[in-house]
Design a protein around this motif. Sequence first.
Motif, PDB file in Angstrom:
ATOM      1  N   ARG A 132       0.816  -1.221   0.000  1.00 57.95           N
ATOM      2  CA  ARG A 132       0.000   0.000   0.000  1.00 57.95           C
ATOM      3  C   ARG A 132       0.846   1.267   0.000  1.00 57.95           C
ATOM      4  N   THR A 133       2.129   1.134   0.359  1.00 61.43           N
ATOM      5  CA  THR A 133       3.016   2.295   0.351  1.00 61.43           C
ATOM      6  C   THR A 133       3.760   2.445  -0.982  1.00 61.43           C
ATOM      7  N   GLN A 134       3.634   1.436  -1.838  1.00 62.78           N
ATOM      8  CA  GLN A 134       4.464   1.374  -3.047  1.00 62.78           C
ATOM      9  C   GLN A 134       3.736   1.725  -4.324  1.00 62.78           C
ATOM     10  N   THR A 174      12.384   0.665   0.738  1.00 62.67           N
ATOM     11  CA  THR A 174      11.439  -0.342   1.242  1.00 62.67           C
ATOM     12  C   THR A 174      12.176  -1.273   2.193  1.00 62.67           C
ATOM     13  N   ILE A 175      11.574  -1.439   3.360  1.00 65.78           N
ATOM     14  CA  ILE A 175      12.141  -2.350   4.360  1.00 65.78           C
ATOM     15  C   ILE A 175      11.046  -3.325   4.788  1.00 65.78           C
ATOM     16  N   ALA A 176      11.410  -4.568   4.993  1.00 69.10           N
ATOM     17  CA  ALA A 176      10.444  -5.594   5.405  1.00 69.10           C
ATOM     18  C   ALA A 176       9.813  -5.197   6.740  1.00 69.10           C
ATOM     19  N   GLU A 228       8.832  -6.623   9.365  1.00 72.18           N
ATOM     20  CA  GLU A 228       9.331  -7.127  10.666  1.00 72.18           C
ATOM     21  C   GLU A 228      10.571  -6.365  11.142  1.00 72.18           C
ATOM     22  N   PHE A 229      11.143  -5.545  10.252  1.00 76.51           N
ATOM     23  CA  PHE A 229      12.336  -4.771  10.639  1.00 76.51           C
ATOM     24  C   PHE A 229      12.024  -3.280  10.810  1.00 76.51           C
ATOM     25  N   TRP A 230      10.750  -2.918  10.749  1.00 78.57           N
ATOM     26  CA  TRP A 230      10.394  -1.498  10.916  1.00 78.57           C
ATOM     27  C   TRP A 230      10.633  -1.048  12.363  1.00 78.57           C
ATOM     28  N   GLY A 231      10.849   0.240  12.498  1.00 82.33           N
ATOM     29  CA  GLY A 231      10.893   0.848  13.828  1.00 82.33           C
ATOM     30  C   GLY A 231      12.183   0.609  14.594  1.00 82.33           C
ATOM     31  N   LYS A 232      13.231   0.182  13.893  1.00 84.09           N
ATOM     32  CA  LYS A 232      14.509  -0.072  14.569  1.00 84.09           C
ATOM     33  C   LYS A 232      15.591   0.906  14.107  1.00 84.09           C
ATOM     34  N   GLY A 233      15.168   1.897  13.343  1.00 88.02           N
ATOM     35  CA  GLY A 233      16.125   2.913  12.898  1.00 88.02           C
ATOM     36  C   GLY A 233      16.786   2.594  11.563  1.00 88.02           C
ATOM     37  N   TYR A 234      16.476   1.421  10.990  1.00 87.85           N
ATOM     38  CA  TYR A 234      17.175   1.030   9.756  1.00 87.85           C
ATOM     39  C   TYR A 234      16.768   1.887   8.555  1.00 87.85           C
ATOM     40  N   GLY A 235      15.498   2.310   8.526  1.00 89.91           N
ATOM     41  CA  GLY A 235      15.037   3.149   7.425  1.00 89.91           C
ATOM     42  C   GLY A 235      15.775   4.487   7.425  1.00 89.91           C
ATOM     43  N   THR A 236      15.928   5.059   8.596  1.00 95.06           N
ATOM     44  CA  THR A 236      16.649   6.331   8.717  1.00 95.06           C
ATOM     45  C   THR A 236      18.115   6.133   8.316  1.00 95.06           C
ATOM     46  N   GLU A 237      18.691   5.060   8.816  1.00 97.75           N
ATOM     47  CA  GLU A 237      20.120   4.775   8.550  1.00 97.75           C
ATOM     48  C   GLU A 237      20.371   4.602   7.041  1.00 97.75           C
ATOM     49  N   VAL A 241      10.527   9.708   8.908  1.00 96.95           N
ATOM     50  CA  VAL A 241      11.942   9.518   8.514  1.00 96.95           C
ATOM     51  C   VAL A 241      12.403  10.682   7.639  1.00 96.95           C
ATOM     52  N   TYR A 242      11.610  11.016   6.616  1.00 97.37           N
ATOM     53  CA  TYR A 242      12.032  12.068   5.685  1.00 97.37           C
ATOM     54  C   TYR A 242      12.144  13.426   6.400  1.00 97.37           C
ATOM     55  N   ALA A 243      11.154  13.729   7.232  1.00 96.22           N
ATOM     56  CA  ALA A 243      11.177  15.024   7.932  1.00 96.22           C
ATOM     57  C   ALA A 243      12.379  15.089   8.875  1.00 96.22           C
TER      58      ALA A 243
END
Length: 179
Positions: free
Chosen positions: A31-33, A92-94, A96-105, A137-139
């Motif tokens: 839905r985000t893609q 795009t991150i799976a 189960e890995f959301w909310g751990k800072g990986y998207g920002t990194e 993340v973007y902001a």
Amino acid sequence: MFTTENLILRGFQDNDLGEILALRNDPLVQRTQTFSAIAPAPSSKYKEYMKTFAEGSALWFSLVHKESLNFIGFCCINLLEAKNRDARLGITIASEFWGKGYGTEATRFTVNHAFRYFGLQRISLDVTEGNARARAVYAKLGFKVEGIKRRGNWVDGHWEDIIYMGVLDDEWTEMYPEH
Ligand SMILES: CC(C)(COP(=O)(O)OP(=O)(O)OC[C@H]1O[C@@H](n2cnc3c(N)ncnc32)[C@H](O)[C@@H]1OP(=O)(O)O)[C@@H](O)C(=O)NCCC(=O)NCCS
């Protein structure tokens, strides 16, 4: 191949395609893609599409979790009109890995790399109103809202605006002088 605190950022490999299809078939991710209807992605057609997309991206990082060595997603840069030195960011991150800072990194590394090595003057993206995690993340990284397409996407029984965001090279340098 590059590394950040928690991630390995490497080139695309054909055997990523199964993982990318699984990502696409996660309704939370899909839905985000897309602004199209949510539907299961057909295996061969989607894999072929993503192979062409990944290989055609100016910059593609398959994201691997350093500790587990799991493929967790991808981050990419696609050039828009060359004369404008403008490019589009995708990540795009799976789930189960959301909310751990990986998207920002991953986003920070990719944007940094793109400004540093590709001579871009701006990086653009669009995000739906309901995608609070991506917007945060973007902001947080310094992307600014540049425009809004009202009721741009019908999803999950309601309308959402599409938000256009961007960051300029000099803004980035000011925020991250070490880049
Ligand atoms: C968007 C995405 C890449 C973010 O990755 P992530 O690893 O979950 O992001 P992070 O953990 O680095 O950061 C998430 C931020 O969202 C915030 N957040 C989470 N839920 C939120 C909510 N409901 N409202 C507001 N902020 C929220 C978190 O607090 C965190 O910010 P903080 O570090 O300042 O606390 C990831 O969720 C994803 O791949 N989603 C599906 C694909 C997608 O949406 N891509 C972008 C399309 S434009």
